[in-house]
Write an enzyme that holds these catalytic residues in place. Structure first.
Site, PDB file in Angstrom:
ATOM      1  N   GLU A 181     -19.894  80.467  39.645  1.00  0.00           N
ATOM      2  CA  GLU A 181     -20.805  81.575  39.380  1.00  0.00           C
ATOM      3  C   GLU A 181     -21.451  82.165  40.631  1.00  0.00           C
ATOM      4  OE1 GLU A 181     -21.605  83.208  36.540  1.00  0.00           O
ATOM      5  OE2 GLU A 181     -20.056  82.096  35.461  1.00  0.00           O
ATOM      6  N   SER A 238     -41.677  53.466 -18.778  1.00  0.00           N
ATOM      7  CA  SER A 238     -41.785  52.001 -18.758  1.00  0.00           C
ATOM      8  C   SER A 238     -42.013  51.421 -17.374  1.00  0.00           C
ATOM      9  CB  SER A 238     -40.530  51.385 -19.356  1.00  0.00           C
ATOM     10  OG  SER A 238     -40.197  52.041 -20.554  1.00  0.00           O
TER      11      SER A 238
END
Lengths: 813, 191
Positions: A230, A510
């Site tokens: 780059e 329950s």
């Protein structure tokens, strides 16, 4: 921190006078400062005229004064502009540069001799962490070998609360799902931890994802390659590179197309950092000025480090992937420091166009680009011939899906966010780069998810039209420590949405029975006490008559307490609750960990109280850990972005019940699975684990529940419909199936409670309330508090009465 | 494939509840039990000695035919958790405690508890560290937890009980609860 030896925090203007060197900022706004000149000239040159040509002297003499004044104004304007840009640069660069999302990690898998570790789980965990299976004498970091039952792993190491867990060479034998002969770097008797899987993040609004890297952690290969490709003159230019521009120009003209950009890394950073992506000369000019300013202010290494973390490298749905740290995880599932040349080349190739070269969507294009980068690396001497030849032949090697995904375990993330919000600002979670270490066990989580998915659709299939829109939720905890290891909030468990595990408040049916029986045991009842399972009429406060029925619409007469619970008889339980008193039951629920005050009404005995699965787990946790209440925890510790410890959530327990009562109750709950309503479990998990639990079915079968535990895990599962419609399911035929499947896949420890000193096991004839010889007909063996053991002992009584409950088949629920 | 056949056979034997009008109601024999996913049986689990991480391997009575199972009498050792790696954490934690590094010590013990969650030795060690840190409430609770896990009937366990009650006594004293402290001291002597 900076070259100039100051470190502003938020308001650079105040600090301006302190500066000794360099271009002016606010100070420069007051012109004439000599130092300002150098930089001021630049934009003038770029922007518009400040240049005279070859002009006639007389002209100058005539207009000179005005020109001078105009020039001065231009200089001042330029200086103001530059000062503005300069302030902008420093403010961003030296303040908090990025909002770093908090990262959420699962628990680390801890491996040691004697650990039960199914091979399927080990392979799954290794692939979750993207460890590579290799053929080598010694696997490198992030790789493992397997030779028959012998595994060798090069672990990665990670930051922990107590410091860094270093990378190790680990070797062990997996003998029928059990770890043996483990050595870590040759040492025996140790335990090692694989790094915890990253399972999500808490993202800022703009959805930028980053994993910051420091320059000294970045392999030279990465920086060298980046510079080679780059910006070759990076270390020698002043922010702009005339040579680079020339080179690009030459290449572009020679090839007749735009092949190379002349931007330096500094310019690119400026562009990403401060400017829009618009293409114009003005912007280009501003970029150039700012690049020079940035270069003047900061060292090359600082700029490079910022670049490595800033650059945009991909997209994961709505989340942008920024910086090499997160890109490395996103594409390879590995930390940056582990990457090989070809992987580095791929990432660097992406800088040019992350979506154009997306290796998942355009693999061929991406491969070309990668090889082009490798070629450049070779030409620039970053790679030698052999390294190049080796790398260029490699496939792309991108993982299918990212290791972490913000949507993978949304219900659990929801839970930890709620816990963290008690201690942290939302803003801090989204921006401070916190590392959150949770209790999530991804293996258990996946098992629970699978079970929910498979069992709900199986049920819908087998019930056809009678059952649709079925929903389910579940929670699993480590039963002794209260750590939440798994949570599913609904059937669409990959999507954020209504989290039923936390927010669905449903009657527990329950599941309220164990608290009733626990209250009774505290009042001196025993498991051999006789209850009347008969039709009953109870006058309620409002004058109405309440007459509860059993699930099978039958009454079972005289039943010992243990059997009434195991078979979930409603009438026996209501009569017990009325004897004990609903207030006592409500109090027991409160002590077990019910989150809100409970209305002490008789119907409480049958579960007329609305709780979420998580709240039920909180209550059952207290039973599963012998009467000690523990806050369910989902976060172990939080580290800041630098790996320093911020906060730890300690194990805290509080004794709420006598171990003797819990020991006795647990035996009755083991009967639920051994012989009661949940006996289907025995077809999936051997009875040798002595699991305990309770089925739950609410009125008209709108809710199907199961809560049960082994020696190490507690699981609570709910099933029902969001619109609260009836289902054909009971606790046993619905929720229990999910629980069974999940628990059959977990590494269980048997439930073997320590027998308290004040408890003894005795044979009792419940009808006569006497002790008997062992195995007498009609007698049962139960644990009892010593003070409640009947004094009288009689030998076997062959002609005695026979229980109703013993005759015929017992019908559960 | 094979499991498919098996399911068909099982369905046949059970009268294939889904076909008839009797839909799978409460589970009796699980006639229409959903087939194990991924074409296989559920891994049938079986425990192995030492699973419980108690510091002792309890011989199982195994009489599943009888309602009851009496856990066998077990031995206790103050230095053993039943898991070698947790023993090492206990040792290291004790060393850290000696040096006054209580935070590190507590961390070690908690890690050990994750491996051997029912080891009284680890809870007792944690109780002592919490006491040293001045965290009296948690010291008392951890000591209680250790007491709840200590097996009866061995000298070593009795010694541990004495230690646990002493932790409680000291913590209560520090909280200003003289009577409670005296009661705990009495308990400590009682073993």
């Amino acid at each position: 921190m900076t070259k100039w030896g100051f470190k502003p925090v938020s308001q650079p203007n105040k600090r301006a006078p302190v500066r000794r060197r360099g271009p002016k900022k606010k100070a420069a706004a007051k012109p004439k400062a000599a130092g300002a000149k150098k930089s001021v000239r630049k934009p003038a040159a770029k922007g518009k005229g400040g240049k005279g040509g070859g002009k006639i002297r007389s002209f100058l003499r005539r207009w000179g004064g005005l020109l001078f004044k105009l020039g001065l104004i231009g200089l001042v304007l330029g200086a103001v502009g530059v000062a503005y840009l300069d302030a902008k640069i420093t403010r961003h660069f030296e303040g908090k540069r990025w909002a770093i999302p908090a990262k959420v990690f699962a628990r680390p898998l801890e491996i040691y001799d004697g650990l039960k570790l199914p091979e399927a789980q080990l392979s799954w965990e290794l692939s979750l962490l993207n460890y590579r299976l290799v053929n080598a004498k010694q696997p490198e970091t992030g790789a493992y070998t397997r030779n028959g039952a012998v595994f060798q792993i090069g672990t990665r190491g990670f930051d922990t609360w107590e410091g860094a867990e270093k990378p190790h060479q680990v070797r062990f034998v997996l003998d029928h799902g059990r770890v043996e002969s483990l050595t870590s770097d040759g040492k025996t008797g140790a335990s090692v931890r694989l790094e915890p899987a990253l399972v999500g993040g808490i993202y800022p609004a703009h959805n930028e994802d980053r994993v910051l890297v420091k320059l000294d952690q970045v392999p030279k290969l990465v920086t060298n390659a980046l510079i080679a490709v780059e910006d070759r003159d990076f270390y020698s230019h002043f922010g702009l590179s005339p040579r680079g521009i020339g080179r690009a120009l030459f290449t572009n003209v020679a090839s007749g197309s735009v092949r190379q950009g002349g931007s330096t890394l500094t310019q690119q950073l400026v562009k990403n950092f401060y400017l829009s992506s618009e293409r114009s000369l003005v912007r280009k000019g501003t970029e150039a000025v700012m690049a020079v300013l940035l270069d003047a202010h900061y060292s090359k290494d600082e700029i490079l480090e910022a670049y490595l973390n800033e650059v945009y490298l991909g997209q994961a749905g709505k989340r942008g992937i920024y910086g090499f740290g997160s890109a490395s995880l996103f594409y390879f599932g590995q930390p940056l420091r582990e990457l090989k040349a070809e992987q580095v080349a791929l990432l660097i190739g992406l800088v040019k166009g992350p979506s154009w070269y997306d290796p998942r969507r355009h693999p061929e294009r991406s491969l070309d680009r990668r090889n082009q980068v490798l070629r450049t690396m070779l030409e620039q001497g970053v790679l030698n011939d052999a390294e190049y030849d080796f790398a260029v032949k490699k496939p792309l090697g991108v993982i299918k899906k990212p290791l972490y995904d913000d949507a993978r375990y949304p219900a659990f993330l929801d839970l930890i966010k709620r816990q963290l919000k008690q201690d942290y600002q939302d803003e801090d979670l989204r921006s401070e780069g916190l590392r959150v270490f949770t209790t999530l066990d991804p293996w258990a989580q996946e098992q629970l998810e699978k079970a929910v998915e498979q069992q709900t659709s199986q049920l819908e299939k087998s019930f056809g039209k009678r059952l649709d829109n079925l929903e389910a939720a579940g929670v699993i905890t480590a039963s002794n420590t209260g750590e939440v290891v798994a949570m599913v909030g609904g059937r669409s468990f990959r999507y954020e949405g209504f989290n039923r595990a936390l927010d669905a408040m449903r009657p527990i049916g329950s599941l309220a029975k164990p608290p009733v029986y626990l209250a009774a045991l505290e009042q001196g009842f025993t498991l051999a006490s006789i209850l009347q399972d008969e039709p009953l009429q109870h006058k309620l406060a409002d004058g109405k008559i309440w007459s509860p029925e059993n699930y099978d619409k039958q009454s079972h007469g005289e039943v010992p307490l243990v059997n009434a619970l195991a078979n979930s008889y409603n009438q026996a339980t209501v009569s017990l609750a009325l004897q004990v008193g609903p207030a006592k039951v409500a109090d027991v629920m409160k002590r077990l960990g019910a989150p809100r005050p409970i209305d002490p009404v008789p119907a409480l005995a049958l579960g007329s109280v609305d709780l979420s699965p998580f709240e039920v787990a909180q209550m059952y946790q207290t039973i599963a850990s012998e009467g000690f209440n523990t806050h369910l925890r989902s976060v172990r510790s939080v580290l800041n972005a630098d790996g320093e410890p911020l906060q730890r959530y300690d194990l805290e327990v509080q004794q709420r019940f006598a171990p003797a009562d819990i020991y006795v109750l647990t035996h009755a709950m083991q009967e639920v699975i051994r012989s009661g309503t949940a006996r289907s479990t025995n077809s999936f998990i051997t009875p040798d684990y002595h699991l305990a639990g309770k089925t739950g079915t609410s009125n008209d079968q709108r809710d199907s529940w199961f809560a049960g535990f082994s020696g190490n895990y507690l699981g609570v599962v709910w099933m029902g419909r969001d619109d609260n419609e009836k289902t054909p399911l009971t606790g046993a035929s619905g929720a229990l199936r999910v629980w069974n499947q999940t628990f059959s896949r977990l590494a269980l420890q048997p439930l073997e409670l320590n027998q308290p000193a004040d408890v003894e096991w005795v044979w009792v004839d419940p009808l006569q309330q006497v002790q008997t010889d062992a195995e007498c007909p009609g007698s049962i063996e139960v644990p009892m508090r010593i003070e409640s053991i009947p004094e009288q002992t009689i030998p076997c009584n062959p002609g005695g009465r026979v229980f109703n409950w013993f005759r015929g088949l017992v019908n559960p629920e | 494939m094979r499991s498919g056949i098996l399911i068909v056979l099982m369905c046949g034997l059970a009268g294939c509840a889904t076909q008839s009008s009797t839909v799978l109601e409460p589970v009796e024999q699980q006639p229409g039990w959903p087939a194990p996913a991924e074409g296989g049986r559920y891994p049938s689990q079986s425990p192995t000695p030492g699973d419980s991480g108690t510091g002792y391997s309890a011989p199982r009575t195994g009489s599943t035919s009888s309602t009851a199972r009496r856990p066998a009498t077990v031995a206790y050792s103050p230095s053993s958790t039943g898991v070698t790696a947790a023993d090492a954490l206990l040792r290291e934690g004790n060393a850290l405690h000696q040096r006054g590094e209580y935070g590190g010590a507590a961390n070690n013990f908690e890690r050990g508890i994750r491996m051997a969650p029912r080891s009284p030795a680890l809870y007792l060690a944690l109780a002592k560290t919490r006491l040293a840190m001045g965290d009296n409430t948690n010291a008392i609770q951890m000591a209680n937890r250790a007491l709840s896990l200590l097996p009866s009937g061995s000298w070593a366990a009795d010694d541990a009980r004495t230690e646990a009650w002493n932790v409680i006594a000291n913590a209560r004293e520090a909280q200003g609860d003289r009577t409670g402290a005296a009661a705990a001291r009495q308990k400590a002597k009682g073993w």
